[in-house]
Design a protein around this motif. Structure first.
Motif, PDB file in Angstrom:
ATOM      1  N   LYS A  79       0.826  -1.210   0.000  1.00 45.25           N
ATOM      2  CA  LYS A  79       0.000   0.000   0.000  1.00 45.25           C
ATOM      3  C   LYS A  79       0.862   1.263   0.000  1.00 45.25           C
ATOM      4  O   LYS A  79       0.540   2.251  -0.658  1.00 45.25           O
ATOM      5  N   ALA A  80       1.966   1.236   0.736  1.00 42.99           N
ATOM      6  CA  ALA A  80       2.835   2.409   0.812  1.00 42.99           C
ATOM      7  C   ALA A  80       3.538   2.668  -0.519  1.00 42.99           C
ATOM      8  O   ALA A  80       3.779   3.824  -0.885  1.00 42.99           O
ATOM      9  N   MET A  81       3.861   1.610  -1.269  1.00 43.31           N
ATOM     10  CA  MET A  81       4.547   1.798  -2.543  1.00 43.31           C
ATOM     11  C   MET A  81       3.654   2.508  -3.555  1.00 43.31           C
ATOM     12  O   MET A  81       4.105   3.339  -4.339  1.00 43.31           O
ATOM     13  N   LEU A  82       2.371   2.172  -3.553  1.00 41.48           N
ATOM     14  CA  LEU A  82       1.452   2.857  -4.467  1.00 41.48           C
ATOM     15  C   LEU A  82       1.353   4.337  -4.094  1.00 41.48           C
ATOM     16  O   LEU A  82       1.443   5.219  -4.969  1.00 41.48           O
ATOM     17  N   ALA A  83       1.190   4.613  -2.805  1.00 45.90           N
ATOM     18  CA  ALA A  83       1.125   6.010  -2.357  1.00 45.90           C
ATOM     19  C   ALA A  83       2.417   6.748  -2.695  1.00 45.90           C
ATOM     20  O   ALA A  83       2.395   7.933  -3.056  1.00 45.90           O
ATOM     21  N   ALA A  84       3.564   6.065  -2.597  1.00 47.18           N
ATOM     22  CA  ALA A  84       4.856   6.694  -2.890  1.00 47.18           C
ATOM     23  C   ALA A  84       4.951   7.108  -4.358  1.00 47.18           C
ATOM     24  O   ALA A  84       5.433   8.198  -4.681  1.00 47.18           O
ATOM     25  N   ASP A  85       4.511   6.232  -5.252  1.00 49.37           N
ATOM     26  CA  ASP A  85       4.550   6.574  -6.678  1.00 49.37           C
ATOM     27  C   ASP A  85       3.666   7.788  -6.973  1.00 49.37           C
ATOM     28  O   ASP A  85       4.058   8.688  -7.728  1.00 49.37           O
ATOM     29  N   ARG A  86       2.497   7.810  -6.372  1.00 49.38           N
ATOM     30  CA  ARG A  86       1.591   8.920  -6.621  1.00 49.38           C
ATOM     31  C   ARG A  86       2.132  10.218  -6.010  1.00 49.38           C
ATOM     32  O   ARG A  86       1.981  11.305  -6.584  1.00 49.38           O
ATOM     33  N   TYR A  87       2.775  10.106  -4.850  1.00 46.37           N
ATOM     34  CA  TYR A  87       3.341  11.302  -4.221  1.00 46.37           C
ATOM     35  C   TYR A  87       4.545  11.815  -5.025  1.00 46.37           C
ATOM     36  O   TYR A  87       4.726  13.025  -5.193  1.00 46.37           O
ATOM     37  N   GLY A  88       5.358  10.897  -5.540  1.00 48.67           N
ATOM     38  CA  GLY A  88       6.480  11.303  -6.382  1.00 48.67           C
ATOM     39  C   GLY A  88       6.011  12.054  -7.616  1.00 48.67           C
ATOM     40  O   GLY A  88       6.625  13.039  -8.041  1.00 48.67           O
ATOM     41  N   LEU A  89       4.914  11.587  -8.212  1.00 47.97           N
ATOM     42  CA  LEU A  89       4.320  12.282  -9.359  1.00 47.97           C
ATOM     43  C   LEU A  89       3.874  13.688  -8.969  1.00 47.97           C
ATOM     44  O   LEU A  89       4.170  14.670  -9.676  1.00 47.97           O
ATOM     45  N   ALA A  90       3.181  13.816  -7.837  1.00 50.96           N
ATOM     46  CA  ALA A  90       2.696  15.120  -7.396  1.00 50.96           C
ATOM     47  C   ALA A  90       3.854  16.083  -7.140  1.00 50.96           C
ATOM     48  O   ALA A  90       3.769  17.276  -7.482  1.00 50.96           O
ATOM     49  N   CYS A  91       4.944  15.580  -6.555  1.00 48.31           N
ATOM     50  CA  CYS A  91       6.102  16.438  -6.283  1.00 48.31           C
ATOM     51  C   CYS A  91       6.729  16.949  -7.581  1.00 48.31           C
ATOM     52  O   CYS A  91       7.106  18.121  -7.686  1.00 48.31           O
ATOM     53  N   ALA A  92       6.860  16.071  -8.569  1.00 45.70           N
ATOM     54  CA  ALA A  92       7.440  16.489  -9.848  1.00 45.70           C
ATOM     55  C   ALA A  92       6.595  17.586 -10.492  1.00 45.70           C
ATOM     56  O   ALA A  92       7.126  18.579 -11.000  1.00 45.70           O
TER      57      ALA A  92
ATOM     58  N   SER B 103      20.797  12.163  25.737  1.00 42.07           N
ATOM     59  CA  SER B 103      20.112  11.343  24.747  1.00 42.07           C
ATOM     60  C   SER B 103      18.673  11.810  24.568  1.00 42.07           C
ATOM     61  O   SER B 103      18.024  12.256  25.514  1.00 42.07           O
ATOM     62  N   LEU B 104      18.190  11.700  23.350  1.00 41.67           N
ATOM     63  CA  LEU B 104      16.779  11.901  23.031  1.00 41.67           C
ATOM     64  C   LEU B 104      16.218  10.574  22.540  1.00 41.67           C
ATOM     65  O   LEU B 104      16.947   9.608  22.321  1.00 41.67           O
ATOM     66  N   ARG B 105      14.923  10.534  22.345  1.00 37.31           N
ATOM     67  CA  ARG B 105      14.365   9.327  21.747  1.00 37.31           C
ATOM     68  C   ARG B 105      14.911   9.146  20.331  1.00 37.31           C
ATOM     69  O   ARG B 105      15.247   8.036  19.928  1.00 37.31           O
ATOM     70  N   ILE B 106      15.003  10.232  19.562  1.00 36.57           N
ATOM     71  CA  ILE B 106      15.823  10.269  18.342  1.00 36.57           C
ATOM     72  C   ILE B 106      16.457  11.649  18.282  1.00 36.57           C
ATOM     73  O   ILE B 106      15.773  12.665  18.409  1.00 36.57           O
ATOM     74  N   GLY B 107      17.768  11.667  18.063  1.00 35.99           N
ATOM     75  CA  GLY B 107      18.472  12.934  17.973  1.00 35.99           C
ATOM     76  C   GLY B 107      18.164  13.683  16.687  1.00 35.99           C
ATOM     77  O   GLY B 107      17.615  13.137  15.722  1.00 35.99           O
ATOM     78  N   GLU B 108      18.541  14.949  16.657  1.00 38.33           N
ATOM     79  CA  GLU B 108      18.295  15.811  15.503  1.00 38.33           C
ATOM     80  C   GLU B 108      18.904  15.215  14.228  1.00 38.33           C
ATOM     81  O   GLU B 108      20.061  14.795  14.224  1.00 38.33           O
ATOM     82  N   HIS B 109      18.126  15.223  13.153  1.00 38.71           N
ATOM     83  CA  HIS B 109      18.620  14.691  11.884  1.00 38.71           C
ATOM     84  C   HIS B 109      17.711  15.112  10.747  1.00 38.71           C
ATOM     85  O   HIS B 109      16.587  15.569  10.966  1.00 38.71           O
ATOM     86  N   THR B 110      18.206  14.969   9.545  1.00 41.22           N
ATOM     87  CA  THR B 110      17.371  15.014   8.358  1.00 41.22           C
ATOM     88  C   THR B 110      17.338  13.607   7.776  1.00 41.22           C
ATOM     89  O   THR B 110      18.332  12.874   7.845  1.00 41.22           O
ATOM     90  N   ASP B 111      16.202  13.196   7.225  1.00 41.89           N
ATOM     91  CA  ASP B 111      16.119  11.859   6.636  1.00 41.89           C
ATOM     92  C   ASP B 111      17.037  11.775   5.427  1.00 41.89           C
ATOM     93  O   ASP B 111      17.349  12.768   4.780  1.00 41.89           O
ATOM     94  N   PHE B 112      17.446  10.552   5.104  1.00 40.10           N
ATOM     95  CA  PHE B 112      18.501  10.360   4.117  1.00 40.10           C
ATOM     96  C   PHE B 112      18.017  10.362   2.672  1.00 40.10           C
ATOM     97  O   PHE B 112      18.778  10.705   1.770  1.00 40.10           O
ATOM     98  N   GLY B 113      16.773   9.954   2.439  1.00 35.37           N
ATOM     99  CA  GLY B 113      16.334   9.673   1.084  1.00 35.37           C
ATOM    100  C   GLY B 113      15.532  10.768   0.411  1.00 35.37           C
ATOM    101  O   GLY B 113      15.779  11.961   0.595  1.00 35.37           O
ATOM    102  N   LEU B 114      14.541  10.354  -0.399  1.00 35.79           N
ATOM    103  CA  LEU B 114      13.696  11.297  -1.124  1.00 35.79           C
ATOM    104  C   LEU B 114      12.635  11.898  -0.211  1.00 35.79           C
ATOM    105  O   LEU B 114      12.576  13.103  -0.007  1.00 35.79           O
ATOM    106  N   PHE B 115      11.765  11.047   0.316  1.00 36.87           N
ATOM    107  CA  PHE B 115      10.749  11.520   1.249  1.00 36.87           C
ATOM    108  C   PHE B 115      10.342  10.372   2.164  1.00 36.87           C
ATOM    109  O   PHE B 115      10.682   9.199   1.915  1.00 36.87           O
ATOM    110  N   THR B 116       9.651  10.707   3.231  1.00 40.59           N
ATOM    111  CA  THR B 116       9.289   9.739   4.264  1.00 40.59           C
ATOM    112  C   THR B 116       7.810   9.845   4.588  1.00 40.59           C
ATOM    113  O   THR B 116       7.288  10.951   4.747  1.00 40.59           O
TER     114      THR B 116
END
Length: 369
Positions: free
Chosen positions: A177-190, A232-245
């Motif tokens: 289900k997430a892969m279908l949403a990802a393709d559609r979101y990638g299209l919208a971003c472009a 320590s935090l539950r997750i430290g400050e960061h930016t995600d590595f890839g295209l989108f999350t």
């Protein structure tokens, strides 16, 4: 909580008030994006227009609803902070309920049972990561979380040894289900960036770097000085590595904070971003989930759309007593894709890199002792 039905298509397209009627702190947003009363200023995007096989999805001109989504993305990733909620993206409340029950079945295993789980290594990026194994901001202590990663079964060996059957079934269903949403979101971003419709989707055909991560933050001590110190935090400050999350949050899930940055990346060896200016983004309830852009998206667009820094803090002693669960779907370009600034976005700030090389570098950085 607001259900998907309550945030219906009709309500999402109500006429916006005249700018003079808006509070000075609130910018007008496109009609497809509505402010979420449960979560402050983070807008909700009704994504249903891109989940139907019409308009731009089938190679025709955009529908009116698709244009409104595209306009919303321009605002959110331009003058906004790059975080939004997506709604009506092909994932139901029942889906999320079942997925979180499955996730809890893994994290509820005893410590002896968890020792039998396949362990995550940066070279594979699949399996179980124990509490304190990772540190996304090297300027802090270890992250106070545990996780389990799943990747495409066509390209990777997902070892579910020791996991309840319900967890494996849920992971595979979520992936589809997430892969279908990802393709559609990638299209919208472009389309929002004025690029060819297939600009992003053509670079993520195989989904061989995409990663589904189930996360658990157990109860912890409350340290009010940790947020702006080096604790320590539950997750430290960061930016995600890839295209989108895509980020699915169980309930309110207090603690996620976001911050718009000038460009570049946050976290890892660079550390950074412990100054004020953070905004809370809680779970919105129902079938609504969070979406944000990552570092490789910022590199392709030369920071036209920036990666947004985020972290998970412990805002109070009450929150510290609670378990927190989330599921992140990291959408990355295919492994051998070269990520380089498109010349339409000006003089390049970044050197070209392969998607797999960049991801491997960041994973090793997060997991080193």
């Amino acid at each position: 909580w607001l259900s998907c039905a309550e945030w219906s298509l009709t309500s999402c397209f109500l006429p916006m008030p005249h700018p003079s009627e808006l509070p000075s702190s609130m910018e007008p947003v496109a009609k497809a994006a509505r402010k979420n009363p449960q979560s402050g200023e983070t807008p909700i995007i009704d994504f249903s227009a891109f989940m139907s096989d019409t308009g731009a999805v089938v190679g025709s001109p955009m529908t009116a609803g698709q244009r409104e989504v595209v306009d919303a993305l321009k605002v959110i990733n331009g003058s906004g902070d790059g975080f939004a909620y997506l709604q009506n993206a092909g994932i139901s409340e029942d889906d999320l309920e079942q997925w979180f029950l499955a996730a809890k079945s893994v994290f509820d295993l005893s410590e002896d049972e968890k020792l039998k789980l396949s362990r995550l290594h940066p070279s594979t990026n699949v399996g179980y990561s124990a509490l304190g194994q990772e540190r996304l901001n090297r300027a802090r202590g270890a992250d106070m979380k545990e996780s389990f990663n799943v990747r495409s079964s066509l390209f990777h060996k997902n070892d579910f040894t020791g996991c309840p059957d319900a967890f494996k079934n849920a992971a595979l269903a979520l992936w589809e289900k997430a892969m279908l949403a990802a393709d559609r979101y990638g299209l919208a971003c472009a389309l929002a960036l004025g690029l060819e419709p297939e600009f992003f989707t053509s670079k993520m055909k195989h989904k061989d770097l995409c990663t589904l991560r189930f996360l658990h933050y157990p109860p912890c001590d409350y340290d009010p000085d940790a947020t702006y110190g080096h604790g320590s935090l539950r997750i430290g400050e960061h930016t995600d590595f890839g295209l989108f999350t895509f980020l699915f949050v169980d309930g309110v899930g207090e603690g996620l904070q976001v911050k718009k940055i000038a460009g570049g990346e946050v976290g890892g060896d660079a550390g950074g971003e412990k100054d004020p200016g953070w905004k809370a983004v809680n779970g919105a309830g129902g079938c609504t989930f969070v979406v944000n852009t990552g570092a490789l998206f910022a590199r392709w667009t030369n920071d036209t759309w920036r990666a947004t820094a985020h972290r998970v803090v412990v805002p109070s002693s009450e929150v510290a007593k609670k378990h927190r669960y989330s599921i992140a779907m990291f959408i990355d370009p295919d492994a051998e894709e070269e990520v380089k600034v498109d010349p339409r976005f000006g003089k390049a700030k970044y050197e070209p890199c392969t998607a797999s090389g960049y991801l491997r570098m960041k994973l090793e950085e997060a997991n080193k002792k």
